[in-house]
Each structure stands twice: as C-alpha cells, then as structure tokens.
Scaffold this active site. Structure first.
Site, PDB file in Angstrom:
ATOM      1  N   ASP A 114      41.413 -16.241  44.929  1.00 57.77           N
ATOM      2  CA  ASP A 114      41.143 -14.919  44.350  1.00 57.77           C
ATOM      3  C   ASP A 114      42.057 -13.849  44.936  1.00 57.77           C
ATOM      4  OD1 ASP A 114      39.154 -15.929  42.808  1.00 57.77           O
ATOM      5  OD2 ASP A 114      37.617 -14.513  43.465  1.00 57.77           O
TER       6      ASP A 114
ATOM      7  N   HIS B 204      39.916 -17.036  49.690  1.00 54.84           N
ATOM      8  CA  HIS B 204      40.678 -15.779  49.720  1.00 54.84           C
ATOM      9  C   HIS B 204      41.776 -15.973  50.755  1.00 54.84           C
ATOM     10  CE1 HIS B 204      36.602 -14.600  48.438  1.00 54.84           C
ATOM     11  NE2 HIS B 204      37.204 -13.664  47.725  1.00 54.84           N
TER      12      HIS B 204
END
Ligand SMILES: [Zn+2]
Length: 232
Positions: A46, A193
């Site tokens: 992400d 992430h």
C-alpha cells in the site's frame, strides 16, 4: 425520552463497525481474501510509489520471481510516474488507493468519483492495462465510496493478514515474517507498508516472508489472479 439519543448512539456505533469491516459493505463486492483450497496468496503493497523503496521492493520481487500488487496513491504516483512505470514494466499489478489518501467516510459522490477517476487516469499513463481494483485508504468506507465502486463494477480489495499494522511487530522483520507465516491460509491477501523510511522492518521482511511461505508450499499471485483462482 432518552430512547432517541441512545438509538442514535447505537446507530452510530453500528455504522462505525461497518465503516471498518473487512468483510461487509453496503454495496458491491468486497474481498478480505478468497475461498480456494489452493495454496495461493497475494502480496500487496500500500501507498507510494516512492523512489527509493520502489526500486528495492522490485529488486527483491525480481530475485524471488514473485508478482505482487501495488495499491498506489494518485498524488504520489503523479510525483513519481517513473516509479509507477517501473512497477508495470516489471509485470506487477497496479491498484487504486485513492488520489489523496483521506478516510472516505462522509464524502460526496463527486469527491469519490474524482479521487478514483483521477488515479485511474494516472495508472493508465504508466502503461498498465489490466483490471484496476480499489483499496480504501485506511480500509475505511461507508456509503458513497462502495456505491460508486459497485455502480462501476469495481471490486473493493481488503486483506486478512496485516503483520506491520501492529507497531510492536512492525519494527522487526523477523516478527513480521513469523506473524505472516502463522496467519496466512490458502487465498489470503497480505498487506504490507514498505514505501516509507519508517517502514524498514517491512522492507527487510519481503524476501524472508516469500521464502518462508514458499517453504510451506504457497505460491504468490496478483490480486486479479487470486480472484480468478477463486472464480475457477
Ligand atoms: Zn494507505
């Protein structure tokens, strides 16, 4: 007459639960994972793309011969188009993670449309031609967002394994790998992430995570391939 305020509170609490649910939304299809007996998983990244991290992630994925899915932020892609093009040239999948990465809860249909379409246009400019799935910023959605996605035949992609969302785990690549190994099951969608300097743990975990899941017999696919595997 205390019933009305209490009902309002209960209603608000219920809406809050729906807004962050990984498995339910009021309109359209939402996937925290897929049902399949096959040992397939999708690795998703992400945010970003950012210059340094993108190259590092791509290098590891290339070495391990894994195709992943990158849910990019439109505004960051606009600043770093060359990174987006590198992701696509390497054969990975791009997903839409909104343009400005705000919580899309009490937003207007016009705002939702702009966030999605502007990011789609940028994704197409990278040369990406596959299906563009959507992942809500912070996993939050309520009415206008799912309604727009559903109306346009778009899928909401969540996750069922998020090892770096726990700060205690996130600092330590070994812990990230271990948590992932213990939580993954056939059809899982792993969220990482790794795009920002604060996320060194996640970046360092990518290679080891792939190795450890492969040892368990897992194969890595993109989100589109995972959805296809479930449909077959
Ligand atoms: Zn995000």
């Amino acid at each position: 007459m205390i019933a009305a305020p209490i009902l309002l509170l209960v209603g608000a609490a219920a809406l809050w639960q729906v807004s962050k649910s990984r498995t339910f939304q009021f309109f359209g299809l939402i996937f925290p994972r897929v049902n399949t007996p096959e040992k397939v998983v999708a690795l998703t990244f992400d945010d970003g793309p950012t210059p340094n991290a993108t190259s590092e992630i791509l290098k590891v994925l290339d070495e391990m011969k894994v195709k992943a899915t990158f849910f990019v932020i439109g505004a960051e892609l606009e600043r770093n188009m060359s990174e987006g093009r590198k992701i696509v040239a390497a054969g990975h999948e791009l997903g839409n993670h909104s343009y400005s990465h705000v919580r899309m809860l009490l937003v207007t249909p016009g705002f939702v449309q702009q966030e999605i379409e502007q990011t789609d246009r940028l994704i197409r400019e990278t040369g990406y031609s596959g299906e563009i799935n959507f992942r809500p910023p912070f996993g939050k959605k309520l009415l206008a967002l799912p309604f727009y996605l559903s109306k346009n035949g778009r899928k909401t992609i969540m996750w069922d394994v998020e090892p770096d969302s726990n700060p205690e785990v996130a600092r330590d690549a070994t812990k990230i790998i271990e948590v992932t190994r213990s939580q993954v099951r056939p059809g899982s969608i792993i969220l990482l992430h790794a795009m920002y300097p604060s996320r060194q743990g996640s970046l360092k975990a990518v290679g080891g995570m792939i190795e450890s899941l492969r040892r368990e017999g897992y194969r890595f696919v993109t989100i589109s391939e995972l959805l296809q595997a479930a449909a077959d």
